[in-house]
Design a protein around this motif. Structure first.
Motif, short mmCIF file in Angstrom:
data_model
loop_
_atom_site.label_atom_id
_atom_site.label_comp_id
_atom_site.label_asym_id
_atom_site.label_seq_id
_atom_site.Cartn_x
_atom_site.Cartn_y
_atom_site.Cartn_z
N ASP A 7 0.16 8.74 6.19
CA ASP A 7 0.55 7.51 6.83
C ASP A 7 -0.08 7.41 8.04
O ASP A 7 0.41 8.32 9.08
CB ASP A 7 2.07 7.20 6.83
N LYS A 57 1.06 -1.15 0.13
CA LYS A 57 -0.07 0.02 0.13
C LYS A 57 0.96 1.35 0.08
O LYS A 57 1.92 1.26 0.77
CB LYS A 57 -0.94 0.13 1.31
N TYR A 58 0.74 2.12 -0.83
CA TYR A 58 1.25 3.41 -0.97
C TYR A 58 0.67 4.36 0.15
O TYR A 58 -0.46 4.48 0.45
CB TYR A 58 0.78 4.23 -2.30
N TYR A 59 1.51 5.23 0.69
CA TYR A 59 1.07 6.41 1.41
C TYR A 59 1.29 7.69 0.63
O TYR A 59 2.31 7.63 -0.09
CB TYR A 59 1.79 6.39 2.66
N VAL A 99 6.10 5.41 -0.30
CA VAL A 99 5.53 6.75 -0.08
C VAL A 99 5.66 7.42 -1.46
O VAL A 99 6.77 7.57 -1.98
CB VAL A 99 6.26 7.43 1.20
N LYS A 120 10.33 3.32 5.25
CA LYS A 120 9.14 3.16 4.33
C LYS A 120 9.43 3.94 2.93
O LYS A 120 9.06 3.52 1.93
CB LYS A 120 7.72 3.69 4.90
N SER A 152 2.09 8.42 11.17
CA SER A 152 2.64 9.64 11.08
C SER A 152 3.05 10.20 12.43
O SER A 152 4.39 10.69 12.67
CB SER A 152 2.21 10.49 10.31
N SER A 187 4.70 10.20 4.57
CA SER A 187 4.98 9.48 5.44
C SER A 187 5.94 10.41 6.72
O SER A 187 7.05 10.23 6.74
CB SER A 187 5.58 8.18 5.52
#
Length: 581
Positions: free
Chosen positions: A295, A222-224, A315, A309, A298, A227
């Motif tokens: 994220d 999964k992408y954020y 990210v 990450k 965070s 972050s």
């Protein structure tokens, strides 16, 4: 941001693509540049009182590498010995407690490099160097501005030249890095058609669109959107981009209580001024959270966890420039070199494009000769070498003819340097940049009287050549998109690099806050570390406004105006004392 000089391998050259100098600040070395460097060599090596071998003890500035203390045996040290007949016995691991013990004995090293905050304590233990300048310090006289000599005498030495500022840079070889801004996945940005980013809201909208099109990375994770980390305190997140893009710098204690314009010196209270850059930064993160771009970790993760990450390609964006290097390394490790992250992507109106001079020294360190030295003239001879263009180029780049050459007025690295730079122990084995923090001329500057960088890696020709390497494909794509030679040439429309005048005030500012101000600063810092994340996580605009009002009220009660007043007075006095009006 820069505290110590960090030596890397040739990866350094690729990283410097983001911060190399523009055409206006940097050109090739013509014959006059070559003459300048060579002329410094003869001056530095011919000034000795005799040619008898001598060993000088040397208390070093902080060093980036874990170099062993004692007699220095790297090739640069050997070159100094060859030219000056001086061996260097160096304390390479200075610390305040060690220095306190040394000062208590009054038996100092021959040469001392310390922070100028120790000048008052040390000035009776070191000699007046001015009588030695004419015979043994021609490069000091040539390369150190008269204003700096006057500052060293009047402010630090009680009227005598007992200290010399280090890391002087009168003409930078490159602009300052854009520490905070738009750093995003470039190939995803290209898919969107390179939409113009006119504001922080546009920045968030671009990341939001990228997230919708690419919810997971190459590994299916999964992408954020962002972050951030807050274990350093909230200020690196709220202030790094917002302040500088508006033309301000955050200053004033731990809590950075003041926004000061880097050119006009306009001052604003970061917290009680509701339209200050600080509140712009808080608003940015609030909106990022509202869009679901943060994220979830965070506010609880440590810096190292955030780095991991980014380093695993999870990210899509960062406001901090150094975070995306690991993201690109992640893709390169998969054999993907034509996709990745780039920044800063220009944001309309951003004023974070500037260069800094350091007439009074970049590091805040000063150099002195101990009264207990048995060889003050030879110490002055070595110090003169450290202030010469030849000495700086040798200390930074290695030995001329071995590590670098001058071909038709242009300096180039040799294959020997290129090979050596790949060695993990390059600093200790070969001496490149080992003595950078002990130099009179800062490595980020130019050969005096020329546009030629002291650090050959900063030359424009080398930067352009580096763009051709496969691992720099993204930087090359970005430069091509904006129609420029180098990424550093990418600036928002109507914006040009300007001088950051604030850097010339540093030597005139207090080294520390008084205890009473420091105590208030600490109390407010403890409060803000809890309050700012809560505001960013506000439920809606109304909740945000309520929490903002409460924060302003609370910091006033805690004494923020007292901290602000101290720093406003300090900067007002520094501006007057430095004549930077």
């Amino acid at each position: 941001m820069r505290k110590t000089v960090k030596m890397t391998t040739l990866v350094l050259l690729a990283a410097l693509l983001l911060t190399a100098c523009s055409k206006g600040n940097n050109g090739g070395a013509g014959n006059s540049a070559s003459g300048s460097a060579q002329g410094s060599e003869s001056t530095a090596s011919a000034a000795g009182p005799d040619n008898e071998p001598v060993t000088l003890t040397f208390w070093s500035a902080q060093m980036a590498s874990n170099a062993p203390s004692g007699i220095q045996e790297d090739p640069v040290s050997k070159q100094i010995e060859k030219e000056l007949n001086i061996k260097i016995d160096m304390e390479t691991h200075p610390a305040d407690d060690k220095l306190a013990a040394l000062l208590a004995t009054a038996d100092l090293k021959d040469i001392m490099v310390v922070n100028q905050k120790y000048a008052e304590q040390m000035k009776d233990l070191v000699i007046d160097m001015e009588p030695l300048l004419e015979k043994y310090g021609p490069d000091i006289a040539k390369n150190v501005p008269p204003e700096t000599i006057a500052y060293n005498k009047d402010k630090l030495g009680g009227g005598a030249l007992k200290f010399l500022s280090l890391n002087i840079n009168q003409k930078p070889a490159r602009p300052d890095p854009v520490w905070g801004g738009v750093h995003i996945r470039w190939d995803y940005y290209a898919e969107l058609g390179y939409p113009e980013i006119k504001s922080a809201d546009d920045y968030l909208n671009v990341v939001e669109q990228m997230m919708k099109k690419h919810p997971a990375n190459e590994d299916g994770k999964k992408y954020y959107g962002f972050s951030p980390w807050f274990d350093w305190g909230p200020y690196v997140q709220t202030n790094t981009m917002a302040f500088r893009m508006e033309g301000y710098e955050p200053v004033g204690g731990t809590i950075q209580t003041m926004a000061i314009d880097r050119n006009t010196f306009e001052m604003r209270n970061s917290y009680t001024d509701e339209t200050s850059p600080f509140w712009t930064g808080v608003d940015f993160w609030y909106k990022a959270n509202q869009k679901g771009l943060l994220d979830p970790d965070s506010f609880t993760q440590k810096y190292d966890q955030a780095v991991q990450k980014y380093n695993s390609g999870q990210v899509q964006a960062s406001v901090i420039n150094w975070m995306i290097g690991g993201s690109n390394a992640y893709l390169i490790s998969k054999g993907i070199k034509d996709k990745g992250w780039f920044g800063p992507v220009p944001m309309s109106g951003s004023k974070d494009y500037h260069y800094s001079t350091y007439k009074y020294g970049l590091s805040g360190n000063v150099l002195a000769i101990s009264k207990s030295s048995k060889h003050p003239e030879r110490a002055m001879q070595l110090i003169n070498w450290l202030y010469s263009a030849h000495g700086a180029m040798t200390a930074i780049n290695g030995i001329e003819g071995v590590d670098w050459v001058n071909e038709n007025g242009k300096y180039k690295y040799t294959e020997t340097y290129t090979k050596n730079a790949l060695d993990p122990e390059v600093v200790n084995k070969f001496g490149y940049r080992k003595f950078a923090n002990n130099l009179g001329l800062d490595y980020s500057g130019t050969i005096p009287g020329t546009d030629t960088p002291l650090d050959i890696a900063l030359s424009r020709d080398i930067q352009i050549a580096e763009l051709e390497k496969p691992e720099n494909a993204i930087a090359k794509q970005a430069a091509a998109h904006y129609g420029v030679e180098l990424p550093v040439d990418i600036v928002p429309p109507g914006i040009a690099y300007e001088q950051n005048k604030l850097t010339e005030l540093s030597g005139f500012l207090p080294a520390a806050q008084p205890d009473d101000i420091k105590q208030v600063d600490l109390q407010i810092d403890n409060y803000l570390r809890q309050a700012i994340p809560k505001i960013i996580l506000a439920k809606n605009d109304s909740d945000f406004a309520d929490q903002k009002a409460k924060l302003i009220e609370q910091v006033k009660k805690l004494g923020v105006d007292k901290v602000y007043g101290f720093w406003a007075d300090a900067y007002t006095k520094a501006i007057a004392d430095s004549e930077m009006k």
